[in-house]
Structure formats: C-alpha cells, structure tokens
Design an enzyme around this catalytic site. Structure first.
Site, PDB file in Angstrom:
ATOM      1  N   ARG A  82       0.848  -1.191   0.000  1.00  0.00           N
ATOM      2  CA  ARG A  82       0.000   0.000   0.000  1.00  0.00           C
ATOM      3  C   ARG A  82       0.887   1.245   0.000  1.00  0.00           C
ATOM      4  NH1 ARG A  82      -3.651  -2.493  -1.639  1.00  0.00           N
ATOM      5  NH2 ARG A  82      -5.607  -3.033  -0.578  1.00  0.00           N
ATOM      6  N   HIS A 137      -0.828   0.375  -9.805  1.00  0.00           N
ATOM      7  CA  HIS A 137      -1.578  -0.526  -8.908  1.00  0.00           C
ATOM      8  C   HIS A 137      -2.150  -1.700  -9.702  1.00  0.00           C
ATOM      9  CE1 HIS A 137      -3.788  -0.637  -4.794  1.00  0.00           C
ATOM     10  NE2 HIS A 137      -3.554  -1.863  -5.247  1.00  0.00           N
TER      11      HIS A 137
END
Lengths: 310, 310
Positions: free
Chosen positions: B225, B273
């Site tokens: 993250r 991502h």
C-alpha cells in the site's frame, strides 16, 4: 600432461586461469600458449578457439566447451574429427538461463514495456493482460535449458508448448516436432522462447516465414544463438507490427556493434549475451569431474554428437 | 435480501455488476444504489466505500473487500463496529502478486535497468551480479501474499529472510519480528519486498530510518500500500544513493498525479496498482462461496481482526 585453455578474450582468460588452477592443483594449466610444447596437451578448454589451433595438438583427448553451445567449436573448419567434444552442463548455467527466461516471459506477459511507455507520459491506466492459463508460451528446444525453463514457467500456470527436432513426450504441454510441426507450433504461441542449439538445421530458423506463422502481436525472446535469427526479418516484422517486441541476448556478430539498428529500436531489448554467464569456478569444477570420469573410463557428461553438431 | 456493491469507479462497477449477477442469479444485486430501500441489504461488497454509507445499512451482515487489503474499509470513520469484515483471498490475486514480485526481484537481481542504460549508450558490457544464493531478498509480511512470493523466490535459490509482526517459524529463511527485529532484518536485505497489510502499526514503515538500515545500494519493491511509504524519504534516499532504485505499484494518492516526482525519477519504476488486479468473475465466485459458508454457519475465510485492522 597439460590442459590448454583457448579464448580470444583476455579478461576471461585471466579469470579462467585462476579457476582452473584452483581445481587442478597438480596439473600444468596453459592459457593461450603454444604451439611449441603442445605434445603433452591432453585436454583443451575452449571458447571460440582459433581455427586450426585444435588440429595442431597431436595428443588431444577431449575438447571442452565453456558454454552450453558448441557451435563456436564447429566453426573451426580444421576441427579434429575423432576427438570427443563436450558441452558445458552445469547448474549455474541452467539456473541463470531459467532466471532470464522467466523474468522476460513475465515482463512481456505483464506488458511492462507498455506500462513504461504510459509512465513516461505520466499516464495512469490499467491494461488487462490475460491470466497465465490464457497466455501461450512456446519453447523451441527441450534440452537441459529449455526443459528447465519449461518447468519454471509451468509453475506460473502458462499454457505451454514446445517444438523439438524429434517427437517426444512432455508432461507440461503439447510437443510439436520437425519441419512440419513448426508452423502449427508458432500459430499457437504468443511468447516465443528460443532455447535451441545452433546447428546447420536450426541456423536462420527465426525468419520471415516463422514470424508470419506467429499470431499478430507475438513477442520473441532469443537466448540461444544469434545465428538462429535473420536480423533483417525481425526488424521488418517489428515494423509491420507482426511482432510486438523482442528481447535479444545473442547476435550474429558479438559484441553488437554501435550503430546496429537493434540498439535504437524501441521494440527491441538488447542484453549483451548475459542470460547465462559461465562462472570459471563452477565450470572448472564441472570440467574437473568430467576429466576424472574420462580417466576412469566412464562416459563423459555432455558429449556432443558430431554428426548433429550438438 | 440484497447484495450492495459500492465503489467510486464507474468502469469497475459495470464489470462487477456482470460478475456478481452471474454468480448470484437469484439474488438482488445493487450497484452504488440507495440509501432508499437499504433495509434488505445483507451483504456489502466494497472498494473504498463512501464514508458513512455502510453505517446506513440497518441489516448488514458482512462487509466483503474486493481487495486483499481492508485499509480502504477502515478509512471510514463511521464503519459499523459489529459487522464482520472479510478481505479477499483468492488464487488469482495471489498468483498475480507472485508474478509481479518474482519478475521485479529478478529484474533488479539481474541488473536489467543497468543493462538498459548501457544499451541506450549502445555499449556492450558484462556486469557481474552475484548468484542468487548471495543475493539477499527480504520480505516484509508473511501473509497469504508474502508467503506465496517467498515460496516462488526460494525456487530460484535466493537468500531469503522475512519480517513479521510476531515471531514464527518459516522453513525458507530467518524470520525477524517486531520493532526490534526490523533494523537487523533490513541490514541483511539487498532487495526489499513490502507485502504488509496497511495498519496503524505499519503506516509509514518505509521511511528514512528504515532506508538508513538497509545496505548501501539496496532496492525497494512496494506492492502493498502507498501508506507504507514516506514518499519524500524515498526520493531523498534515491538521491543520496542509499537506495539504488525502487519499483512502486502503490501510492499515497491514487491515481498518481501527473507531475508527481516518481513519474520522472529515472530510479523509480511506476506501475499503476496492477501487481494484483481483482478479476470480478473470480472474486465474485470467492465471495459467493463465503456467503454460502456464512449462511451455513461456517467460519468466513479471510475474516479480519478489527482490533488489528487486518
């Protein structure tokens, strides 16, 4: 008796002298020496030996290649006919090649070059590559290196097939073989990995006809020999979009000359014949074990079939 | 009863509607609907749900994240306290992450960015990276994703270690744990792979102090993250050479804005991502199986510990 190491590379010679001397403490190791005093040379350890040099060794028993391929030995027109030739099979060569193939197959599979282009434009966008079971990887050659690459790729779930000289069983995918199997093999291959030996049969096999048999947008990874590839045919196939990209570790002329179009083609990734580097320490150990086998009358590991030149 | 899907992404919503409706033919599937008529919503399937939206569902039984992480759920200050939260564990997520980690670890290990710089200068030169047993890879987090990456990396022979919240056994390498284990873990790590969940404990863990504990020239791969990383500390560490490079899939603010220094830093590779994309069809199947378990009174797979926020 003596061991003669022959190479055109001065850097490599120095590293090999250390490796061989460590492994053969009691033997006479000579580096690029002779031709005087050659009578006691029994073993030659070679990379691109000077033409005619091996023929001038009157008591040569075995020729050891320091690479997985032996095309550089057969390039000598005066190669002695009756001396066994041995290619290098060792785990370090194999594991490096597996790393290189897996890394580059994944790189193309995950469309990392496309993401690099998007990143250069500071653009955030998802591409949607298929999952590995829907990505068809084709391996040319199921020798030691091709098989190891196949094993590693299978663990990622790719749809695998292979092309070989003769029919054989392979648990990991369909095997196509011989000249008639080539087009169907290529027709189902999105990512083509060349792991063939370079022989008269395989020279120039990566050519316009082969590229035409691939699906539109396929990619090529050549980690075998430059002689497999017709370079101008690849440039044309990249230009028309038949091929989307290529990762090349080997070239017809090495080092690849400055100004060669591969260097500047954005669809070609060039690496300088590093997919699998021979480490002198590990290779000298493999050769020492083989010499011990030879002296004990046991079969040599990696013995080449001179008729096939592999 | 009804299933409500909540996401800020319009594209993703359309793909999910198809996936969920295929899996739940007899159920009422709603996409970003309400708050009128919410009384019969029993299950919420969410990505970054609007704050307060989940609290407005009076009969909510389970919250399903469509990602492996649940930090985007805990970001809601009004999150209902007593509703179980489930993160997504499925093979497709895991295999994609393993591909991404192996590919990028090999890329750094084999110094492919250095070869790209040499190629841009049309320069043929061998680098001599260590072999995998001498390359120290460190994995932060040994959950489903970190463990799978470790298994795959071990097959290449890397020297592995891991850092985890609590001490545990791991057959593939040394495990360092807790705050006091972090510096020694980093000190033996050439290639650092972050696979941690984002929790209050791990927020900002990739910071200047951590980078100072790494060996000079280490590289970072963050596929966890963006909140794990202090972005300005990374830029500084790259500038001083403490870190040689970084591959980043996640960012504090996504999409990464045009003009963000990561886009143009030659030592940073940005991917948007995509290390592990949720495929609606596969994920909807996983969620359907979990709903069936819930109705049968069996434990949910991937149930989150609300105290740890993971």
């Amino acid at each position: 008796m003596a061991i003669l190491f022959l190479t055109p590379s001065v850097n490599s010679a120095a590293r090999w002298a250390d490796g061989l001397r460590k492994e053969f403490e009691d033997e006479d190791i000579r580096i690029n020496s002779g031709p005087e005093g050659d009578a006691d040379v029994e073993f030659a350890v070679v990379w691109k030996p000077p033409p005619g040099r091996l023929a001038a060794l009157p008591n040569l028993k075995v020729i050891f290649s320091i690479g997985a391929g032996v095309d550089h030995v057969f390039a000598d027109p005066d190669l002695p006919k009756d001396v066994p030739i041995v290619r290098l099979i060792n785990e370090t060569l194999t594991t490096q090649m597996t790393e290189y193939v897996v890394m580059n197959v994944l790189w193309h599979h995950r469309e990392m070059d496309d993401y690099a282009i998007l990143a250069a434009a500071e653009t955030w966008r998802h591409l949607h590559p298929p999952r590995t079971p829907d990505r068809r990887v084709g391996i040319m050659g199921l020798g030691v290196l091709g098989s190891a690459a196949g094993d590693a790729l299978a663990r990622f779930g790719f749809s695998l097939a292979a092309w070989t000289r003769e029919p054989r069983d392979w648990p990991l995918g369909e095997v196509f073989s011989g000249p008639e199997g080539l087009a169907p093999f290529l027709g189902r291959t999105d990512i083509l990995v060349c792991q063939l030996p370079l022989t008269p049969e395989t020279t120039g096999i990566l050519n316009a006809r082969s590229f035409a048999a691939l699906p539109q947008g396929a990619v090529l990874i050549n980690a075998a020999r430059g002689g497999h590839l017709v370079e101008s045919d690849l440039l044309e196939a990249l230009k028309t979009g038949r091929l989307k990209g290529a990762t090349l570790d080997v070239f017809a002329d090495e080092p690849l000359a400055p100004g060669h179009p591969f260097w500047s083609c954005p669809k070609v990734r060039v690496t300088p014949h590093i997919a699998s580097l021979t480490y002198p320490d590990a290779a000298a150990r493999t050769i020492a074990r083989n010499i011990a086998r030879f002296r004990a009358g046991e079969p040599l590991i990696g013995l080449v079939d001179s008729a096939r030149e592999y």
